[in-house]
Design an enzyme around this catalytic site. Structure first.
Site, mmCIF file in Angstrom:
data_model
loop_
_atom_site.group_PDB
_atom_site.id
_atom_site.type_symbol
_atom_site.label_atom_id
_atom_site.label_comp_id
_atom_site.label_asym_id
_atom_site.label_seq_id
_atom_site.Cartn_x
_atom_site.Cartn_y
_atom_site.Cartn_z
ATOM 1 N N GLU A 149 34.982 31.244 30.313
ATOM 2 C CA GLU A 149 34.753 32.205 30.121
ATOM 3 C C GLU A 149 36.219 32.700 30.880
ATOM 4 O O GLU A 149 35.553 33.764 32.460
ATOM 5 C CB GLU A 149 33.282 32.346 31.743
ATOM 6 C CG GLU A 149 31.972 32.268 30.997
ATOM 7 C CD GLU A 149 30.881 32.591 31.731
ATOM 8 O OE1 GLU A 149 30.289 33.257 31.411
ATOM 9 O OE2 GLU A 149 31.081 32.042 32.918
ATOM 10 N N PRO A 150 37.436 32.288 30.862
ATOM 11 C CA PRO A 150 38.405 33.212 31.420
ATOM 12 C C PRO A 150 38.628 34.078 31.739
ATOM 13 O O PRO A 150 38.011 35.093 30.505
ATOM 14 C CB PRO A 150 39.742 32.448 30.222
ATOM 15 C CG PRO A 150 39.171 32.174 29.003
ATOM 16 C CD PRO A 150 37.631 32.111 29.104
ATOM 17 N N GLY A 151 38.866 34.806 32.498
ATOM 18 C CA GLY A 151 39.199 36.093 32.560
ATOM 19 C C GLY A 151 40.435 36.269 33.423
ATOM 20 O O GLY A 151 41.225 36.950 32.411
ATOM 21 N N ARG A 198 44.712 43.507 45.751
ATOM 22 C CA ARG A 198 44.665 42.474 45.625
ATOM 23 C C ARG A 198 45.576 41.651 47.282
ATOM 24 O O ARG A 198 44.415 41.096 47.838
ATOM 25 C CB ARG A 198 45.640 41.648 44.810
ATOM 26 C CG ARG A 198 44.149 41.194 43.349
ATOM 27 C CD ARG A 198 44.791 40.702 42.173
ATOM 28 N NE ARG A 198 44.278 39.802 42.510
ATOM 29 C CZ ARG A 198 44.800 38.231 43.344
ATOM 30 N NH1 ARG A 198 46.148 38.649 42.397
ATOM 31 N NH2 ARG A 198 44.916 36.477 43.624
ATOM 32 N N CYS A 227 47.109 55.731 52.326
ATOM 33 C CA CYS A 227 47.186 56.007 54.444
ATOM 34 C C CYS A 227 46.627 54.710 54.574
ATOM 35 O O CYS A 227 45.833 55.161 55.338
ATOM 36 C CB CYS A 227 46.601 57.155 54.513
ATOM 37 S SG CYS A 227 47.892 58.138 53.843
ATOM 38 N N GLU A 228 47.710 53.700 55.040
ATOM 39 C CA GLU A 228 46.830 52.599 55.184
ATOM 40 C C GLU A 228 47.959 51.772 55.653
ATOM 41 O O GLU A 228 48.494 51.405 54.826
ATOM 42 C CB GLU A 228 46.053 51.657 54.335
ATOM 43 C CG GLU A 228 44.423 52.148 54.120
ATOM 44 C CD GLU A 228 43.231 51.891 54.688
ATOM 45 O OE1 GLU A 228 43.481 51.220 56.045
ATOM 46 O OE2 GLU A 228 42.391 53.406 55.487
ATOM 47 N N TYR A 263 42.392 42.263 37.675
ATOM 48 C CA TYR A 263 42.109 42.457 38.737
ATOM 49 C C TYR A 263 42.846 43.479 39.465
ATOM 50 O O TYR A 263 42.762 43.569 40.717
ATOM 51 C CB TYR A 263 42.069 41.661 39.887
ATOM 52 C CG TYR A 263 40.734 40.481 38.959
ATOM 53 C CD1 TYR A 263 39.567 40.510 38.829
ATOM 54 C CD2 TYR A 263 40.920 39.009 38.401
ATOM 55 C CE1 TYR A 263 38.510 39.835 37.783
ATOM 56 C CE2 TYR A 263 40.243 37.864 37.780
ATOM 57 C CZ TYR A 263 38.789 38.868 37.721
ATOM 58 O OH TYR A 263 37.928 37.475 36.896
HETATM 59 C C1 LIG Z 1 34.363 36.243 37.514
HETATM 60 C C2 LIG Z 1 34.008 36.054 36.824
HETATM 61 C C3 LIG Z 1 34.783 35.029 35.420
HETATM 62 C C4 LIG Z 1 35.944 34.848 35.552
HETATM 63 O O1 LIG Z 1 37.104 34.033 36.455
HETATM 64 P P1 LIG Z 1 38.469 34.503 36.202
HETATM 65 O O2 LIG Z 1 38.790 34.010 37.544
HETATM 66 O O3 LIG Z 1 38.888 35.604 35.793
HETATM 67 O O4 LIG Z 1 38.606 33.725 35.009
HETATM 68 C C5 LIG Z 1 33.872 33.990 34.834
HETATM 69 N N1 LIG Z 1 32.324 33.555 34.947
HETATM 70 C C6 LIG Z 1 32.281 33.983 35.700
HETATM 71 C C7 LIG Z 1 30.604 34.352 35.614
HETATM 72 C C8 LIG Z 1 32.869 35.883 36.741
HETATM 73 O O5 LIG Z 1 31.386 35.881 37.796
#
Ligand SMILES: *Cc1c(COP(=O)(O)O)cnc(C)c1O
Length: 435
Positions: free
Chosen positions: A293-295, A333, A364-365, A393
């Protein structure tokens, strides 16, 4: 030196020292779309998808890459991920609605979250979502009842917490005992949850999931957690747990600054797959389907944020603030996690840095600083600065704080740019207000 490694792979500097992404001049993009604007390089985005697919599938054919939508999603991007054969990990009814709007195949959608609402779960079940990744006893009971009411048997994974520290920021650590995510193994809760899931008449337990946190620059946490969770799962074979699917989550690191050297995708793949194969062999267990699950590592490197410089405040002997027209509203971030970024003057990307400055936002921070004490050539009002590695993100965490409209997103490729999200208008921001 231009920090090429943190920019999209199509980043070039022309003979005038101007930064190009996807064959498009960033100064022209800033003029055409206004600033701040997020530029996504389609070549890099697709290359990252393909790299994950190839590196995992060549080592274990039954690997499914599932993009974590929370890094950033919209319908146009969902269609690209579908074309690349990825699944989608969603964490809300809103993200699920994007998948639906894009015509994304729902059997490849995975529903995550530590506190999914009953309406969200009911929608997901009714729409035929592929997997719900169940995170608690409460959710097991709730989902079993919802599936029963819908006359369905819902495929699920259980998210366990292996108690392994991935050594990243405490706000983004999820797989340790003291976390709101996952059912802990070490307390005995995960064992009880497996038994409850196996007994639930409207749930089908397909396997186990964990996610350690993000970004994870080390390989060892993946190795340790993969082995631990597989050994744990093997203990339930006699009770009827057949581990058809196994997910070690995401969290793969990217380089935000030139000195960061995250592992290659192939190194993560080698660690996870070789550990899975050797552990399963040792346990005499059939190899499960692997769900990755890469994001961040898919969309992060593809994105570059462009801002225009406005006010410059020089406090001699203290600090020089260069203020830009965005900030924590589009990239929280730095304020949230002390995240660090490279900054490049897009009109003089080949010029050596001359002075130390702090890039401030317009919010305004006092904590609204995008980059603190970085080196830049001398910039003035009207100049464009580029912040790379901004695809993940940033727009997805954007807010309307101070009622600044959220920026547009454009996709660039072969010298063409395409708007995939327009800038918000003042009207957009008042859409929900009742006058
Ligand atoms: C956020 C998340 C991801 C992805 O994380 P990345 O750092 O973006 O790769 C994968 N699986 C789950 C369950 C998450 O909460």
């Amino acid at each position: 030196m231009f920090p090429q490694t943190v920019f999209p792979e199509t980043a070039r500097i022309n003979e005038d020292g101007q930064l190009l992404i996807g064959g498009c001049n960033t100064l022209e993009l800033a003029d055409q779309y206004g600033t701040p604007v997020y530029v996504l390089d389609e070549v890099t985005l697709r290359a990252r998808c393909r790299s994950f697919v190839q590196e995992f599938q060549q080592r274990h054919a039954a690997s499914q890459i599932v993009y974590a939508a929370k890094a950033y999603i919209n319908p146009a991007l969902a269609q690209i991920f579908d074309q690349e054969g990825l699944g989608l990990d969603v964490v809300s009814g809103g993200e699920l609605a994007i998948a639906r709007a894009a015509g994304f195949p729902l059997e490849r959608v995975y529903f995550h979250g530590n506190n999914k609402g009953p309406e969200e779960l009911a929608e997901a079940v009714a729409q035929g979502i592929g997997r719900v990744v169940v995170d608690s006893f409460h959710e097991l009971e709730l989902l079993d009842r919802i599936a029963a009411d819908a006359g369905k048997v819902q495929d699920i994974l259980l998210r366990v917490s292996p108690g392994i520290d991935p050594h990243t920021h405490s706000h983004t650590t999820t797989g340790i005992l003291d976390s709101k995510f996952g059912i802990p193994i070490e307390t005995g809760d995960a064992a009880a949850a497996i038994r409850q899931a196996l007994a639930a008449s409207n749930l089908k337990l397909q396997g186990l999931h964990f996610h350690l946190g993000s970004p994870i620059f080390e390989l060892e946490p993946y190795r340790a957690a993969t082995e631990l969770v597989l050994r744990f799962a093997a203990g339930f074979r006699e009770e009827g747990l057949e581990l058809r699917e196994f997910s070690p989550g995401g969290g793969f690191a990217i380089a935000y600054t030139r000195d960061q050297k995250p592992p290659e995708v192939g190194e993560y793949a080698e660690t996870i797959v070789s550990t899975m194969i050797s552990t399963c062999r040792d346990l005499d267990m059939a190899l499960p389907q692997l769900i990755i699950e890469p994001g961040r590592s898919i969309i992060g490197p593809a994105g570059v944020a462009l801002y225009r410089v406005g006010v410059i405040k020089d406090i001699p002997g203290v600090r020089k603030y260069v203020s830009v027209d965005g900030g924590m509203g589009d990239n929280i971030r730095p304020a949230l996690y002390q995240a660090v970024y490279e900054v490049v003057a897009a009109g003089m990307a080949d010029r050596e840095p001359e002075e130390k400055v702090t890039i401030a936002g317009k919010y305004c921070e006092s904590g609204d600083l995008l980059a603190t004490d970085i080196m830049l050539p001398r910039v003035g009002a009207g100049d464009i600065i580029a912040i790379p590695a901004a695809g993940a993100y940033c727009p997805s965490m954007a807010s309307n704080y101070n009622l600044n409209p959220r920026p547009p997103i454009i996709l660039v490729k072969d010298g063409e740019s395409r708007l995939i999200r327009r800038r918000e208008s003042y009207q957009d921001m008042m859409l929900c207000d009742v006058i």
